[in-house]
Design an enzyme around this catalytic site. Structure first.
Site, short mmCIF file in Angstrom:
data_model
loop_
_atom_site.label_atom_id
_atom_site.label_comp_id
_atom_site.label_asym_id
_atom_site.label_seq_id
_atom_site.Cartn_x
_atom_site.Cartn_y
_atom_site.Cartn_z
N LYS A 59 0.83 -1.21 0.00
CA LYS A 59 0.00 0.00 0.00
C LYS A 59 0.86 1.26 0.00
CE LYS A 59 -3.62 -2.49 2.46
NZ LYS A 59 -4.33 -2.65 3.75
N CYS A 75 -0.43 0.74 5.96
CA CYS A 75 -0.78 -0.05 7.15
C CYS A 75 -1.55 -1.30 6.74
CB CYS A 75 -1.68 0.75 8.10
SG CYS A 75 -1.17 2.42 8.43
N ASP A 76 -1.43 -2.32 7.56
CA ASP A 76 -2.30 -3.48 7.41
C ASP A 76 -2.38 -4.24 8.72
OD1 ASP A 76 -3.84 -4.90 5.11
OD2 ASP A 76 -3.02 -6.51 6.32
N GLN A 77 -3.48 -4.95 8.90
CA GLN A 77 -3.68 -5.73 10.12
C GLN A 77 -4.09 -7.15 9.78
OE1 GLN A 77 -7.09 -4.94 12.89
NE2 GLN A 77 -5.45 -4.45 14.33
#
Length: 199
Positions: A59, A75-77
């Site tokens: 991203k 960001c990522d989760q």
């Protein structure tokens, strides 16, 4: 001189976290095929930590190519339950199935952040939180999802800790911001040391 910041995320909660912390930024939502990336990484037996980090970098890289002189935050989760990765539920039934799979057990949330500048990653961090879900009853589970849908669509695991979802848990070990999807304290530390935020 402080560099301009771009948040490469469509997440309203991440945007609000930056606003609440007084971090000026713009938002640019990346078009990334997350499911395809995730599926290929799972097929390669990548760790949940590597999956979160790779998605965050994808991203940041996508938006970083358009804004090379700015700091781009990706960001990522990822939710890791016994090595199985859960994604955001698409239907109330899927949310109920996810919660049933998590109840009376421990799982982990991993939140990755990658900062891009001049077409390359200059900083990254993956925060981890361990959550212990209560052995909630079937009736409460059904009522909880019915009451809170469609808000739960945007959250892996079918719960939001900033809302009624906090009642599902008996214990939480880790940072609240990481739970919300951005290891904010660690990122602020970096931006302060780099001179992009005043301290």
């Amino acid at each position: 001189m402080a560099r301009q910041i771009v948040l490469a995320s469509g997440s309203a909660i991440r945007r609000q976290m930056l606003l609440n912390a007084g971090i000026a930024h713009e938002v640019s939502v990346p078009r990334v095929d997350e499911d395809m990336i995730k599926m290929s990484l799972v097929a390669e037996q990548a760790t949940p930590r590597d999956i979160a980090d790779t998605l965050a970098e994808a991203k940041a890289r996508k938006i970083g190519g358009k804004h090379p002189d700015k700091l781009v935050i990706g960001c990522d989760q990822v939710l890791d339950s016994d090595g199985k990765i859960l994604s955001k539920p698409q239907t109330p039934e899927e949310a109920k199935a996810q919660i049933k799979a998590l109840r009376a057990k421990r799982h982990s949330l991993l939140s990755a952040v990658v900062i891009y500048h001049q077409l390359e990653p200059i900083w990254r961090h993956v925060g981890q939180v361990r959550l212990y879900m209560r052995d909630i009853s079937d009736s409460y589970l059904e009522e909880y999802v019915d009451r809170n849908w469609p808000s739960l669509q945007s959250s892996v695991g079918g719960y939001k800790l900033e809302e009624e979802g906090v009642r599902l848990f008996s214990r939480i070990e880790g940072d609240y911001f990481t739970i919300l999807g951005l290891p904010l304290v660690e990122m602020i530390n970096y931006l302060t040391v780099s001179g992009d935020l005043r301290a």
